[in-house]
Design a protein around this motif. Structure first.
Motif, PDB file in Angstrom:
ATOM      1  N   MET A 188       3.253  -0.921  13.801  1.00 10.36           N
ATOM      2  CA  MET A 188       2.407  -0.001  13.177  1.00 10.36           C
ATOM      3  C   MET A 188       2.838   0.386  11.793  1.00 10.36           C
ATOM      4  SD  MET A 188       0.357   1.211  15.730  1.00 10.36           S
ATOM      5  CE  MET A 188       0.021   2.960  15.536  1.00 10.36           C
ATOM      6  N   ALA A 189       4.222   0.334  11.741  1.00 11.40           N
ATOM      7  CA  ALA A 189       4.601   0.697  10.134  1.00 11.40           C
ATOM      8  C   ALA A 189       4.500  -0.267   9.225  1.00 11.40           C
ATOM      9  CB  ALA A 189       6.271   0.927  10.194  1.00 11.40           C
ATOM     10  N   ALA A 190       4.508  -1.560   9.626  1.00 12.25           N
ATOM     11  CA  ALA A 190       4.071  -2.598   8.802  1.00 12.25           C
ATOM     12  C   ALA A 190       2.824  -2.789   8.208  1.00 12.25           C
ATOM     13  CB  ALA A 190       4.719  -4.077   9.445  1.00 12.25           C
ATOM     14  N   LEU A 191       1.887  -2.642   9.285  1.00 13.66           N
ATOM     15  CA  LEU A 191       0.372  -2.557   8.960  1.00 13.66           C
ATOM     16  C   LEU A 191      -0.041  -1.502   8.176  1.00 13.66           C
ATOM     17  CD1 LEU A 191      -0.862  -3.542  12.513  1.00 13.66           C
ATOM     18  CD2 LEU A 191      -0.900  -4.945  10.686  1.00 13.66           C
ATOM     19  N   ALA A 192       0.609  -0.281   8.246  1.00 13.05           N
ATOM     20  CA  ALA A 192       0.268   0.960   7.466  1.00 13.05           C
ATOM     21  C   ALA A 192       0.674   0.534   5.967  1.00 13.05           C
ATOM     22  CB  ALA A 192       1.064   2.122   7.873  1.00 13.05           C
ATOM     23  N   LYS A 194       1.201  -2.555   4.332  1.00  7.56           N
ATOM     24  CA  LYS A 194       0.319  -3.359   3.685  1.00  7.56           C
ATOM     25  C   LYS A 194      -0.955  -3.313   3.882  1.00  7.56           C
ATOM     26  CE  LYS A 194       3.825  -5.647   2.256  1.00  7.56           C
ATOM     27  NZ  LYS A 194       4.140  -5.999   0.764  1.00  7.56           N
ATOM     28  N   LEU A 195      -1.802  -2.848   4.764  1.00  6.92           N
ATOM     29  CA  LEU A 195      -3.134  -2.907   5.081  1.00  6.92           C
ATOM     30  C   LEU A 195      -3.826  -1.335   4.659  1.00  6.92           C
ATOM     31  CD1 LEU A 195      -3.510  -4.966   8.074  1.00  6.92           C
ATOM     32  CD2 LEU A 195      -4.178  -5.362   5.506  1.00  6.92           C
ATOM     33  N   GLY A 196      -3.414  -0.244   5.107  1.00  8.12           N
ATOM     34  CA  GLY A 196      -3.981   0.910   4.968  1.00  8.12           C
ATOM     35  C   GLY A 196      -3.645   2.042   6.082  1.00  8.12           C
ATOM     36  N   PRO A 197      -4.498   3.017   6.151  1.00  8.90           N
ATOM     37  CA  PRO A 197      -4.186   4.032   7.406  1.00  8.90           C
ATOM     38  C   PRO A 197      -4.122   3.023   8.807  1.00  8.90           C
ATOM     39  CG  PRO A 197      -5.771   4.835   5.893  1.00  8.90           C
ATOM     40  CD  PRO A 197      -5.352   3.268   5.350  1.00  8.90           C
ATOM     41  N   VAL A 198      -3.263   3.625   9.592  1.00  7.87           N
ATOM     42  CA  VAL A 198      -3.180   3.231  10.912  1.00  7.87           C
ATOM     43  C   VAL A 198      -3.023   4.049  12.107  1.00  7.87           C
ATOM     44  CG1 VAL A 198      -1.703   1.455  12.748  1.00  7.87           C
ATOM     45  CG2 VAL A 198      -1.580   0.936  10.222  1.00  7.87           C
ATOM     46  N   LEU A 234      13.516  -5.447  10.141  1.00  4.80           N
ATOM     47  CA  LEU A 234      13.910  -4.359  10.621  1.00  4.80           C
ATOM     48  C   LEU A 234      15.555  -4.528  10.886  1.00  4.80           C
ATOM     49  CD1 LEU A 234      13.408  -2.105  12.587  1.00  4.80           C
ATOM     50  CD2 LEU A 234      12.983  -3.715  14.411  1.00  4.80           C
ATOM     51  N   GLU A 235      16.367  -3.723  10.684  1.00  6.07           N
ATOM     52  CA  GLU A 235      17.892  -3.964  10.926  1.00  6.07           C
ATOM     53  C   GLU A 235      18.328  -3.780  12.212  1.00  6.07           C
ATOM     54  OE1 GLU A 235      20.092  -1.273   8.435  1.00  6.07           O
ATOM     55  OE2 GLU A 235      19.275  -1.824   6.472  1.00  6.07           O
TER      56      GLU A 235
END
Length: 345
Positions: free
Chosen positions: A14-18, A20-24, A121-122
């Motif tokens: 979810m964080a990665a899509l937000a 690079k792409l926009g609101p999720v 992600l660590e």
């Protein structure tokens, strides 16, 4: 717990899509076939997540069998690690992938193609390492593949690892557990093919390769009096060709040599002169697995240009580590008499 891991992977996605792409957002309707709704260029895209700790072709096949349909949206496989064959298979069926350990994100949908990288992600301190871990993991992974290729059923034993490979019993045990946790070896210690090969290929390239202005003479380095000691070996594409790989150019390109230790790298550079990779006529490096240059662990005793040639598995790993289209094509078309561990049998 598996559910907690799946939740963590989904949150990262979810964080990665937000990023690079926009609101999720999470779909408002109960029972919606997707896990996230992403706003891309003013329109909504449904995305379904398929999570696993380690993505292999076998696990991908299971995901396909369990797939209930994404409702026309995009499918994103989210995993801590994704090996090369699985990544290729994911893209072949039209899905996307996100590897949390590297942050590599690939997503495809009608009118959309995203190929980028987000912050990885660590890993948490409590997580046990999985896969090919460190020098010990490389040594064991190579030995398992080499024995399978040669049809040698002898198992690797922690009780004899010090004598055979100069590895501590505890580190051997830890490395084998890490391989098993990633489903790279079976409960019997046999390799999961081709997954183990491609995972080892990721870390096979030497950390320090020296490029030489003139070519070393085998007579200066090969001792006929000591045929059991580690020595210089010819590797790379030329070695693969000697073993029958479908390529041309044996005897024409840069001589890729493996040497017994880092001190020899400095000696060779001083003696033969340093060069850049383009103009160099030879290169020297220390192999990731020391058995590569030890005659005791090399059943394929061939010579070329006066040098002993590495085992076919080592030559294939050299090709895979290059990561270029030509090397991949050679591996795809190379089917030797041994167990070609880079293919799915």
């Amino acid at each position: 717990a598996a559910s907690e891991v799946a939740n963590d992977l989904a949150e990262f996605a979810m964080a990665a899509l937000a990023e690079k792409l926009g609101p999720v957002s999470v779909p408002a309707e109960s029972g919606h076939p997707s896990d996230a709704v992403v706003e891309v260029d003013g329109r909504e895209l449904d995305v379904s997540f398929k999570t696993t700790t380690y993505a292999t072709v076998g696990r991908l096949e299971q995901m396909k069998r369990d797939d209930a349909g994404s409702g026309g949206g995009a499918v994103l496989v989210v995993a801590d690690r994704i090996n090369a064959p699985a990544r290729e298979a994911i893209e072949d069926i039209g899905w996307g992938h996100l590897e949390t350990s590297t942050g590599k994100l690939f997503l495809r949908a009608p009118g959309i193609r995203i190929d980028t990288t987000v912050s990885p992600l660590e890993a948490g301190p409590a997580n046990s390492p999985i896969g090919v871990i460190g020098r010990t993991g490389q040594v064991l992974a190579y030995e398992i593949l080499r024995r399978h290729y040669d049809g040698d059923p002898k198992p690797i034993l922690t009780s004899t690892s010090k004598e055979e490979f100069d590895l501590a019993r505890s580190s051997t045990s830890d490395a084998m557990r890490a391989l098993a946790a990633a489903d790279l070896v079976t409960s019997m210690g046999t390799p999961a093919l081709p997954d183990l090969f491609w995972e080892l290929a990721k870390v096979w390239a030497p950390a320090d390769r020296r490029w030489l202005a003139s070519a070393p003479d085998p007579k200066d380095w090969i001792s006929p009096a000591d045929t059991e000691a580690p020595t210089w070996y010819l590797g790379g594409t030329e070695a693969a060709i000697v073993h029958g790989a479908p390529a041309v150019g044996a005897g024409e390109g840069t001589v890729e040599l493996y040497v017994p230790g880092s001190v020899v790298l400095s000696t060779a550079t001083r003696r033969y002169g340093a060069a850049d990779p383009i103009s160099a006529v030879a290169s020297v490096a220390v192999p990731s697995a020391h058995q590569v240059i030890n005659p005791r662990h090399n059943s394929a005793k061939r010579h070329h240009r006066g040098w002993p040639v590495v085992h076919p598995v080592a030559a294939a790993l050299d090709l895979a580590a290059h990561g270029d289209a030509r090397s991949q094509q050679i591996l795809d078309e190379w089917h030797p008499q041994g167990q070609a561990v880079w293919h799915d049998h």
